[in-house]
Design a protein around this motif. Structure first.
Motif, PDB file in Angstrom:
ATOM      1  N   ARG A 197       0.826  -1.231  -0.033  1.00 28.51           N
ATOM      2  CA  ARG A 197       0.111  -0.015   0.072  1.00 28.51           C
ATOM      3  C   ARG A 197       0.860   0.989   0.035  1.00 28.51           C
ATOM      4  NH1 ARG A 197      -5.073  -0.039   0.751  1.00 28.51           N
ATOM      5  NH2 ARG A 197      -5.188   1.859   1.877  1.00 28.51           N
ATOM      6  N   LEU A 198       0.899   2.065  -1.063  1.00 23.43           N
ATOM      7  CA  LEU A 198       1.703   3.124  -1.335  1.00 23.43           C
ATOM      8  C   LEU A 198       0.597   4.306  -1.843  1.00 23.43           C
ATOM      9  CD1 LEU A 198       4.682   1.712  -3.007  1.00 23.43           C
ATOM     10  CD2 LEU A 198       4.504   2.136  -0.849  1.00 23.43           C
TER      11      LEU A 198
ATOM     12  N   ALA B  97      -2.529   9.087  -5.949  1.00 21.58           N
ATOM     13  CA  ALA B  97      -3.692   7.964  -5.311  1.00 21.58           C
ATOM     14  C   ALA B  97      -3.005   7.306  -4.145  1.00 21.58           C
ATOM     15  CB  ALA B  97      -4.321   7.301  -6.601  1.00 21.58           C
ATOM     16  N   PHE B  98      -3.869   6.481  -3.598  1.00 24.60           N
ATOM     17  CA  PHE B  98      -3.252   5.702  -2.492  1.00 24.60           C
ATOM     18  C   PHE B  98      -3.917   4.333  -2.550  1.00 24.60           C
ATOM     19  CE2 PHE B  98      -2.673   3.972   1.590  1.00 24.60           C
ATOM     20  CZ  PHE B  98      -1.498   4.289   1.878  1.00 24.60           C
ATOM     21  N   GLY B  99      -3.092   3.183  -2.676  1.00 23.80           N
ATOM     22  CA  GLY B  99      -3.809   1.913  -2.505  1.00 23.80           C
ATOM     23  C   GLY B  99      -2.751   0.833  -2.725  1.00 23.80           C
ATOM     24  N   THR B 100      -3.173  -0.312  -2.832  1.00 24.89           N
ATOM     25  CA  THR B 100      -2.444  -1.523  -3.280  1.00 24.89           C
ATOM     26  C   THR B 100      -1.509  -1.353  -4.393  1.00 24.89           C
ATOM     27  OG1 THR B 100      -3.852  -2.797  -1.999  1.00 24.89           O
ATOM     28  CG2 THR B 100      -2.253  -3.944  -3.614  1.00 24.89           C
ATOM     29  N   VAL B 101      -0.339  -1.593  -4.605  1.00 26.78           N
ATOM     30  CA  VAL B 101       0.304  -1.368  -5.872  1.00 26.78           C
ATOM     31  C   VAL B 101       1.482  -2.295  -5.968  1.00 26.78           C
ATOM     32  CG1 VAL B 101       2.541   0.018  -6.973  1.00 26.78           C
ATOM     33  CG2 VAL B 101       0.549   1.138  -5.555  1.00 26.78           C
ATOM     34  N   THR B 102       1.538  -2.914  -7.270  1.00 25.74           N
ATOM     35  CA  THR B 102       2.627  -4.130  -7.516  1.00 25.74           C
ATOM     36  C   THR B 102       3.740  -3.528  -7.806  1.00 25.74           C
ATOM     37  OG1 THR B 102       0.802  -5.760  -7.940  1.00 25.74           O
ATOM     38  CG2 THR B 102       3.027  -6.240  -8.766  1.00 25.74           C
ATOM     39  N   THR B 103       4.833  -4.110  -7.148  1.00 24.63           N
ATOM     40  CA  THR B 103       6.214  -3.431  -7.523  1.00 24.63           C
ATOM     41  C   THR B 103       7.210  -4.416  -8.230  1.00 24.63           C
ATOM     42  OG1 THR B 103       7.200  -4.063  -5.415  1.00 24.63           O
ATOM     43  CG2 THR B 103       6.298  -1.817  -5.482  1.00 24.63           C
TER      44      THR B 103
END
Length: 384
Positions: free
Chosen positions: A207-208, A295-301
């Motif tokens: 979450r970033l 935006a804020f939320g789940t991110v795949t890195t």
């Protein structure tokens, strides 16, 4: 690099053991750096520009000794695996020219050794090769195009080419040490971030806060400005953005000329970066207006980049943001409120208490956003 059956691969362009620029130009004057033409059976290096070959030998610290097949055999790996590694590193096809060195063999042996020891899977080793190759290729291109070129102005009686060799000879050890230092620092920071993650699943899906900053009217500028002026503007924008992102605790993910992508672990940090970008660039008369969307939320890195719906949403917010303004999504606004950096509702906070908040949030009209449905944007400003 070519197997006996005619398959192709790419030759390593590496500095020392890590594998940086191969860079030998050929006498024909055609082709990319690192390409060679023809194959000689007498064991000598391919014919080419003498200075380019001297520079290559200086940078790599070794002479050409191996064809790709010989290098794979010396490293004790299959041609297929060697080809996959070298393609991943992004090196030019050289057929079976004798253009590889002991450093190339050692780099190949080390990668294969990590796989054999079970420390890396084969796909992960290929990914390591690709990410390293892509990153260092861009760094090498920048250093040659900007830094090195600027230091090799022709002198009376000496050409730029004649100045380059002694300059590289002086700079090489210092730049190599500095590169290792910066890499270790970045690795320590990245490892620290992972160590602080409570849930193992968050190491990949985290979450970033993700933000884009985009120059307004850049396409029109490309038609109006000279190439040199446009290049200077882009460099100034990227430099300013990179400095601000780093100084305030964010991470610059990538630059796209007229746009930068950044990320932060918390909404407060991202809000500070977004507002600072607007404040700084709006006072620069040489810069066009700027739009920022966060935006804020789940991110795949993956490989230093970020992906997912949150990233797409930040991009869409940027495209609809007013000029010289920061637009955020509802999740970001909620996170900023939860951290105490902004009130959930300005109307519900007595005027005398508003000063304790760093930022103000103003709800905007909900609107449909292509591919994401209805979005509730908020205008983010710094509290006076």
């Amino acid at each position: 690099m070519t197997a006996d059956d005619g398959g192709t691969s790419r030759a390593v362009r590496a500095t020392g053991e890590d594998g940086a620029a191969h860079g030998a130009a050929t006498g024909s004057g055609h082709g990319r750096p690192g390409e060679t033409h023809g194959n000689h059976d007498n064991g000598h290096a391919e014919e080419g520009d003498p200075l380019a070959l001297r520079l290559e030998s200086l940078i790599l610290g070794a002479e050409r000794r191996y064809t790709p097949f010989q290098a794979a055999r010396a490293a004790g790996v299959s041609m297929d695996l060697a080809a996959r590694f070298w393609r991943a590193m992004g090196f030019a096809d050289i057929g079976q020219a004798k253009a590889l060195t002991e450093a190339d063999v050692l780099a190949l042996r080390r990668l294969a050794g990590l796989v054999e020891a079970g420390l890396l899977s084969e796909p992960m080793a290929v990914q390591v090769a690709r990410s390293t190759g892509q990153t260092t290729a861009r760094l090498a291109d920048w250093q040659i195009d900007s830094f090195l070129e600027g230091l090799t102005e022709p002198q009376e009686g000496l050409s730029r080419a004649e100045i380059t060799y002694p300059l590289v000879e002086l700079l090489l050890p210092e730049l190599e040490e500095f590169l290792i230092y910066v890499w270790r620092r970045q690795l320590a920071a990245a490892t620290g971030r992972v160590a602080q993650v409570a849930d193992d699943a968050e190491m990949v899906d985290r979450r970033l806060a993700v933000g884009f900053a985009d120059l307004v009217g850049f396409t029109r500028l490309t038609r109006r400005l000279e190439e040199e002026e446009l290049g200077e503007l882009v460099e100034a924008f990227e430099t300013t953005a990179a400095d601000l992102v780093a100084a305030h605790g964010g991470r610059l993910i990538k630059t796209l000329g007229d746009e930068v992508l950044f990320a932060a672990d918390d909404a407060g940090t991202a809000a500070e970066i977004g507002v600072r970008l607007i404040e700084t660039l709006s006072h620069d008369d040489t810069m066009p207006e700027l739009r920022v969307g966060i935006a804020f939320g789940t991110v795949t890195t993956r490989m230093g980049d970020v992906f997912g719906t949150t990233v797409n949403l930040a991009s869409r917010l940027t495209s609809i943001a007013p000029k010289d303004a920061v637009l955020v999504d509802a999740a970001f606004a909620e996170e900023l409120s939860r951290s105490g950096d902004a009130p959930t509702s300005e109307a519900e906070v007595p005027e005398e208490e508003r000063a304790k908040y760093r930022f103000a949030l103003q709800p905007m009209w909900q609107r449909p956003v292509r591919g994401l449905g209805m979005v509730e944007p908020w205008l983010l400003t710094r509290r006076a």
